[in-house]
Structure formats: structure tokens, C-alpha cells
Design a protein around this motif. Structure first.
Motif, PDB file in Angstrom:
ATOM      1  N   ASP A 166       0.719   8.787 -20.406  1.00  0.00           N
ATOM      2  CA  ASP A 166       1.253   9.722 -19.408  1.00  0.00           C
ATOM      3  C   ASP A 166       1.688   8.981 -18.149  1.00  0.00           C
ATOM      4  N   PHE A 167       0.959   7.917 -17.803  1.00  0.00           N
ATOM      5  CA  PHE A 167       1.358   7.113 -16.646  1.00  0.00           C
ATOM      6  C   PHE A 167       2.724   6.486 -16.881  1.00  0.00           C
ATOM      7  N   ALA A 227       0.790  -2.107 -11.646  1.00  0.00           N
ATOM      8  CA  ALA A 227      -0.461  -2.321 -12.388  1.00  0.00           C
ATOM      9  C   ALA A 227      -1.645  -1.715 -11.651  1.00  0.00           C
ATOM     10  N   GLY A 228      -1.674  -1.903 -10.324  1.00  0.00           N
ATOM     11  CA  GLY A 228      -2.750  -1.307  -9.535  1.00  0.00           C
ATOM     12  C   GLY A 228      -2.704   0.205  -9.573  1.00  0.00           C
ATOM     13  N   ALA A 229      -1.499   0.768  -9.429  1.00  0.00           N
ATOM     14  CA  ALA A 229      -1.336   2.226  -9.449  1.00  0.00           C
ATOM     15  C   ALA A 229      -1.799   2.805 -10.789  1.00  0.00           C
ATOM     16  N   LYS A 230      -1.512   2.091 -11.875  1.00  0.00           N
ATOM     17  CA  LYS A 230      -1.899   2.584 -13.211  1.00  0.00           C
ATOM     18  C   LYS A 230      -3.415   2.748 -13.318  1.00  0.00           C
ATOM     19  N   TRP A 231      -4.152   1.738 -12.829  1.00  0.00           N
ATOM     20  CA  TRP A 231      -5.602   1.835 -12.916  1.00  0.00           C
ATOM     21  C   TRP A 231      -6.153   2.970 -12.056  1.00  0.00           C
ATOM     22  N   ILE A 232      -5.591   3.142 -10.883  1.00  0.00           N
ATOM     23  CA  ILE A 232      -6.067   4.241 -10.017  1.00  0.00           C
ATOM     24  C   ILE A 232      -5.773   5.590 -10.666  1.00  0.00           C
ATOM     25  N   CYS A 233      -4.580   5.744 -11.238  1.00  0.00           N
ATOM     26  CA  CYS A 233      -4.242   7.005 -11.907  1.00  0.00           C
ATOM     27  C   CYS A 233      -5.185   7.274 -13.078  1.00  0.00           C
ATOM     28  N   TYR A 244     -12.451   5.861   6.372  1.00  0.00           N
ATOM     29  CA  TYR A 244     -12.238   6.815   5.281  1.00  0.00           C
ATOM     30  C   TYR A 244     -13.377   6.869   4.268  1.00  0.00           C
ATOM     31  N   LYS A 245     -14.223   5.822   4.175  1.00  0.00           N
ATOM     32  CA  LYS A 245     -15.351   5.777   3.246  1.00  0.00           C
ATOM     33  C   LYS A 245     -14.916   6.141   1.813  1.00  0.00           C
ATOM     34  N   PRO A 246     -14.143   5.286   1.174  1.00  0.00           N
ATOM     35  CA  PRO A 246     -13.570   5.622  -0.138  1.00  0.00           C
ATOM     36  C   PRO A 246     -14.609   5.756  -1.240  1.00  0.00           C
ATOM     37  N   ASN A 247     -14.295   6.631  -2.193  1.00  0.00           N
ATOM     38  CA  ASN A 247     -15.018   6.663  -3.466  1.00  0.00           C
ATOM     39  C   ASN A 247     -14.333   5.723  -4.453  1.00  0.00           C
ATOM     40  N   ILE A 248     -13.003   5.719  -4.376  1.00  0.00           N
ATOM     41  CA  ILE A 248     -12.160   4.861  -5.216  1.00  0.00           C
ATOM     42  C   ILE A 248     -11.233   4.106  -4.273  1.00  0.00           C
ATOM     43  N   ALA A 249     -11.226   2.785  -4.340  1.00  0.00           N
ATOM     44  CA  ALA A 249     -10.391   2.004  -3.428  1.00  0.00           C
ATOM     45  C   ALA A 249      -9.548   1.001  -4.199  1.00  0.00           C
ATOM     46  N   LEU A 250      -8.467   0.558  -3.561  1.00  0.00           N
ATOM     47  CA  LEU A 250      -7.618  -0.505  -4.112  1.00  0.00           C
ATOM     48  C   LEU A 250      -7.284  -1.471  -2.984  1.00  0.00           C
ATOM     49  N   LYS A 265       0.814  -1.217   0.000  1.00  0.00           N
ATOM     50  CA  LYS A 265       0.000   0.000   0.000  1.00  0.00           C
ATOM     51  C   LYS A 265       0.854   1.277   0.000  1.00  0.00           C
ATOM     52  N   THR A 266       1.976   1.283   0.729  1.00  0.00           N
ATOM     53  CA  THR A 266       2.839   2.471   0.723  1.00  0.00           C
ATOM     54  C   THR A 266       3.425   2.687  -0.664  1.00  0.00           C
ATOM     55  N   THR A 267       3.890   1.618  -1.283  1.00  0.00           N
ATOM     56  CA  THR A 267       4.497   1.733  -2.617  1.00  0.00           C
ATOM     57  C   THR A 267       3.471   2.195  -3.645  1.00  0.00           C
ATOM     58  N   ILE A 268       2.272   1.621  -3.621  1.00  0.00           N
ATOM     59  CA  ILE A 268       1.243   2.004  -4.592  1.00  0.00           C
ATOM     60  C   ILE A 268       0.827   3.456  -4.387  1.00  0.00           C
ATOM     61  N   THR A 269       0.613   3.845  -3.137  1.00  0.00           N
ATOM     62  CA  THR A 269       0.269   5.242  -2.848  1.00  0.00           C
ATOM     63  C   THR A 269       1.373   6.168  -3.350  1.00  0.00           C
ATOM     64  N   SER A 270       2.618   5.778  -3.113  1.00  0.00           N
ATOM     65  CA  SER A 270       3.763   6.585  -3.546  1.00  0.00           C
ATOM     66  C   SER A 270       3.828   6.694  -5.066  1.00  0.00           C
ATOM     67  N   MET A 271       3.557   5.591  -5.756  1.00  0.00           N
ATOM     68  CA  MET A 271       3.542   5.616  -7.225  1.00  0.00           C
ATOM     69  C   MET A 271       2.494   6.598  -7.745  1.00  0.00           C
ATOM     70  N   ILE A 272       1.304   6.528  -7.183  1.00  0.00           N
ATOM     71  CA  ILE A 272       0.220   7.420  -7.614  1.00  0.00           C
ATOM     72  C   ILE A 272       0.617   8.879  -7.410  1.00  0.00           C
ATOM     73  N   LEU A 273       1.168   9.175  -6.241  1.00  0.00           N
ATOM     74  CA  LEU A 273       1.558  10.557  -5.943  1.00  0.00           C
ATOM     75  C   LEU A 273       2.698  11.015  -6.844  1.00  0.00           C
ATOM     76  N   HIS A 274       3.625  10.118  -7.143  1.00  0.00           N
ATOM     77  CA  HIS A 274       4.731  10.459  -8.049  1.00  0.00           C
ATOM     78  C   HIS A 274       4.200  10.839  -9.429  1.00  0.00           C
ATOM     79  N   VAL A 275       3.268  10.040  -9.927  1.00  0.00           N
ATOM     80  CA  VAL A 275       2.697  10.311 -11.256  1.00  0.00           C
ATOM     81  C   VAL A 275       1.946  11.640 -11.256  1.00  0.00           C
ATOM     82  N   MET A 276       1.161  11.879 -10.221  1.00  0.00           N
ATOM     83  CA  MET A 276       0.412  13.142 -10.122  1.00  0.00           C
ATOM     84  C   MET A 276       1.373  14.339 -10.061  1.00  0.00           C
ATOM     85  N   HIS A 277       2.416  14.197  -9.250  1.00  0.00           N
ATOM     86  CA  HIS A 277       3.404  15.269  -9.098  1.00  0.00           C
ATOM     87  C   HIS A 277       4.136  15.516 -10.423  1.00  0.00           C
ATOM     88  N   TYR A 278       4.497  14.437 -11.116  1.00  0.00           N
ATOM     89  CA  TYR A 278       5.211  14.539 -12.393  1.00  0.00           C
ATOM     90  C   TYR A 278       4.405  15.359 -13.400  1.00  0.00           C
TER      91      TYR A 278
END
Length: 451
Positions: free
Chosen positions: A293-294, A278-284, A177-183, A114-127
Motif C-alpha cells: 500500500d505504501f 525509505a524512512g517514510a516507508k518505515w514510519i508508515c 513533543y515527546k515522541p512515541n515514534i521518531a525519525l 524532514k519536510t519531505t519525509i513528513t509530506s510523504m507520510i501525509l500523502h500516503v495516509m491521505h491516499y
């Protein structure tokens, strides 16, 4: 808003305190001890308590909210005063939900990854200069803080931990947290001091899936049989989106990810990390980032702090450290390093440091976890066992649990250090796995071994 933190020095708590301070809130806090990096980071922001300890006089009706950390006890003097005054008391995750209830909440859950996937998502958003709120459990390159909260951002990305919320709220954090989008990345029994049976542990993930808001979605690792069972059995009215490990190859110590545009060299490696990707890609993509772009962004992702973090490299050798401590993480990490450096001798050193890993009953879960290593070493401190008030663990129990006849076991930090520093690191890969520090190992000194 005037907010007081009881146990402000924790890794999560001090980051939330800084995030609120950056948002313009009035923030105060207390703790009985605070270590670096929390101490220096709080001091820089003017948030470090003048004195360590608990001071009920800090608690008054002028406070809008109390945030209670796990380090505090249920009989904490400041907590008792807050309860007496009828103040609003939040756990860490409750307060994060309050800050994000009008946003699209993206929550990444799982026993591992979960830390790695969250970090990947944030990296892509920041990029791609997409500003989002977030909470992540590791320091990331290019990010000053581990928690960011704003009034304006539409999305918040939250690492969803299954551990307890506070001393007076025994619900797992990710239930709130009541997610709208979860992994959901994986389920492997952990935290046995809180979840004493496997079924009890799995139940928490069922509740997490059912907590997703109606019409929301769960992206899940279809290769994890327990994850698939939990998600597919849920009757929640949500979209269920499976993912699998993408195709990849390893050539001369470099991992190449197969993409529609051809093989893409990436910095991270290991099947478990490609699965995380793969999980991070779908969330992004749910968050508006297209596939091309991902891939462009993820090629520059080097990993989260202490997650397969390269600490040294020479012409013939390499050294990594990793937070891995649970059996599934140890196994995946060891296999990943061996696959990446199959022509090198892998020396894998594991410190048994957590409550679960030092529990004699739980030890059997480590069967085969170090099988991919050429040289397998386990270190544990009898003092740590005593501090956690567990039954003593013997060499024989550990050797039997791992089912490896050549397993090297140390209980003395100096003896472990002597072993490590006596090795010839020519054509070696060193992997240090622990949530501790092997009884005081100097990692900078380890770097010097690979000159």
C-alpha cells in the motif's frame, strides 16, 4: 477555548491559528505586519487583525491561553501584559504538545529531509483515507492547511524543527513533543546564530533522541555517520531501527524504485529523496500501512512545495526551484538534478540568504557543494549581510569557500537577472536554490524562458 496569538502572521503561527479556528476555538491575534499568503488566508477565516501593531488592551483575564511566536520580542507590549496578568503563555511547539498529549506522536527530525519525509507520510495516509492530525512546514497538494488538529484522530505527525521555540523559550522546538515514534534523517551543522559550535548543534539531536517516551522507537538514517553515532550511543529504553537508501535506477530521465514486485516509476528523484522515501516507508508501516500500500501511494507523490519543485519544462529543457540553502542540501539537490538529467547542461544558481550562509566563518562549509553543476552561480545581496549585521563578505571569500575557479558570482539582482535571461536554454536543466527570491526575481518570467 479562547486563544490569542502574539505574532499571528508567521507561516507556522497562522496555520496553527486556522487549525484552532477550524476546531471551534475562539481565536484572536496581533502582528506588526502580515504578508501573503498568511494575510489572505487569515482574512478568509475572519482572523486577520483589524489593525497592525501591538495592543495590550487585547490581553485580558478572559483568555485561556497565549501562543507566542518567534517574530515577537521579549519586550512585546502584549506579552508583558499577559505576564502581568499571569496568563498561561505557550510557545508554538508547547501548544502543539498540549493538543496532542493524548495521541500517538510521530515526530520527524533532522537537519534536512524532514519536510519531505513528513509530506510523504501525509500523502500516503491521505491516499489511503487514513485521517491523522499533523503539522508540516510546506504546502502539500491535496491539503488545505499545514496544521490539522482534531479531538478524535489517534495519530499526529509533526515536523520536528531544531530551531528555538519562542523569544522567552530558548529550547529547540523538537525537544518539546515527546515522541512515541521518531525519525532522524540527518545531521549537518546549521543555525549557527543559535548553535555556535558543531558540538553544540549535535547535542540538540542527542536530547531529541533521549526525549522519546520509554518503549518508543527511533527510525534513523544509518548512512549518516553522525546520526548513527547519536542514536546508537543513546541509553534511552527505545527500539532503534536503521534504514538505508533503497535500490533504484534512472532511465531516460525517469527514476525507477526497486520493489518486491519489480521496478516502480516514481515522480521524485535523487539519492537523498530515495533515502527520505525509505524512512517514510518505515514510519508508515509503524502507523499501519503495509509495504504494498505504501508503494502504491508513493508512486503518485510529486514532492512538497519548493522542495525540488518543477516549475517549467519544454521538449529539451527543465527548470526546478528548491528551498536548499544549507551546504548539505545544496550538494544533495545539485547532485540529484545532474543524475536525473545527465545528458543536459546543469545551470545551478544558489542564493546565499540565511544568517548561516552569509557568515564568513561558516562559508567554508560550502566546499564542493556545487561541484555537480556544469555552470555554477552564487548570488547574494550585500544589503542582506548588512541587515543581519554581519561582516561584509567578499567575492574572493565566496570563490575560495566553494573551491571552484569558474564560479560566477553576482551581488546585483539586475545583473543576475540579465545573466539568467541571456542564457540559451536548449538542452539545459536550470536549478534555482534559495529560501529567498534573488532580490525580486519573477519566477513566472523564468518559466517563459523554457518555451
Amino acid at each position: 477555548m479562547n486563544v490569542h496569538f502574539i505574532a499571528i502572521g508567521g507561516a507556522a503561527m497562522h496555520n496553527l491559528a486556522i487549525a484552532l479556528h477550524n476546531k471551534g476555538y475562539q481565536v484572536t491575534g496581533s502582528d506588526d505586519t502580515i504578508f501573503n499568503p498568511s494575510k489572505s488566508r487569515l482574512e478568509t477565516k475572519g482572523l486577520l487583525p483589524e489593525s497592525f501593531g501591538w495592543f495590550p488592551e487585547k490581553i485580558s483575564s478572559s483568555l485561556d491561553a497565549i501562543v507566542l511566536g518567534m517574530h515577537a520580542k521579549a519586550d512585546n507590549p502584549e506579552l508583558l501584559k499577559a505576564q502581568e496578568l499571569g496568563l498561561k503563555i505557550y510557545s508554538y511547539p508547547e501548544f502543539l504538545y498540549e493538543q496532542s498529549k493524548n495521541k500517538t506522536r510521530v515526530v520527524i527530525g533532522g537537519s534536512h529531509g524532514k519536510t519531505t519525509i513528513t509530506s510523504m507520510i501525509l500523502h500516503v495516509m491521505h491516499y489511503h483515507d487514513r485521517d491523522v492530525d499533523y503539522m508540516v512546514g510546506a504546502q502539500l497538494e491535496g491539503f488545505d492547511v499545514m496544521v490539522k488538529l482534531t479531538e478524535d484522530n489517534d495519530f499526529i505527525v509533526l515536523e520536528g524543527d531544531e530551531y528555538l521555540s519562542s523569544p522567552i523559550d530558548r529550547r529547540p522546538k523538537f525537544h518539546l513533543y515527546k515522541p512515541n515514534i521518531a525519525l532522524l534523517s540527518g545531521i549537518a551543522w546549521d543555525h549557527i546564530n543559535v548553535f555556535p559550535t558543531y558540538d553544540n548543534y549535535v547535542e540538540q539531536f542527542k536530547i531529541f533522541v533521549d526525549s522519546i517516551v520509554n518503549g518508543g522507537s527511533i527510525t534513523y538514517n544509518a548512512e549518516d555517520a553522525e546520526v548513527a553515532r547519536v542514536v546508537e550511543a543513546s541509553e534511552n529504553t527505545i527500539r532503534k531501527l536503521p534504514y538505508n537508501t533503497p535500490e533504484y535506477t534512472v532511465e531516460h530521465g525517469e527514476t525507477l524504485l526497486e520493489t518486491p514486485e519489480g521496478p516502480l516509476p516514481i515522480e521524485i528523484f535523487g539519492k537523498h529523496n530515495l533515502n527520505n522515501l525509505a524512512g517514510a516507508k518505515w514510519i508508515c508501516q509503524h502507523m499501519g500501512i503495509d509495504e504494498d500500500d505504501f508503494y502504491e501511494a508513493i508512486a503518485t507523490f510529486k514532492g512538497a512545495s519548493k522542495r525540488l519543485e518543477k516549475i517549467a519544462e519544454s521538449k529539451t529543457s527543465v527548470a526546478y526551484k528548491d528551498f536548499a540553502h544549507s551546504p548539505s542540501k545544496v550538494s544533495a539537490t545539485t547532485q540529484a538534478v545532474k543524475a536525473q538529467y545527465e545528458d543536459k547542461t546543469l545551470i545551478a544558481c544558489l542564493e546565499l540568504h540565511t544568517y548561516s550562509s552569509l557568515n564568513a566563518e561558516f562559508l567554508k562549509e560550502y566546499k564542493g557543494a556545487l561541484d555537480a553543476a556544469d555552470v555554477a552561480v552564487v548570488f547574494y545581496s550585500p544589503d542582506a549581510v548588512e541587515i543581519k549585521k554581519l561582516d561584509a563578505v567578499s567575492h574572493e571569500q565566496i570563490a575560495h569557500a566553494f573551491e571552484r575557479n569558474d564560479l560566477i558570482i553576482y551581488t546585483n539582482p539586475e545583473e543576475f537577472k540579465t545573466f539568467l535571461f541571456s542564457q540559451d536554454f536548449n538542452n539545459k536543466a536550470l536549478l534555482l536554490m534559495s529560501s529567498g527570491n534573488y532580490g525580486g526575481l519573477d519566477f513566472d518570467a523564468v518559466k517563459g524562458l523554457l518555451r
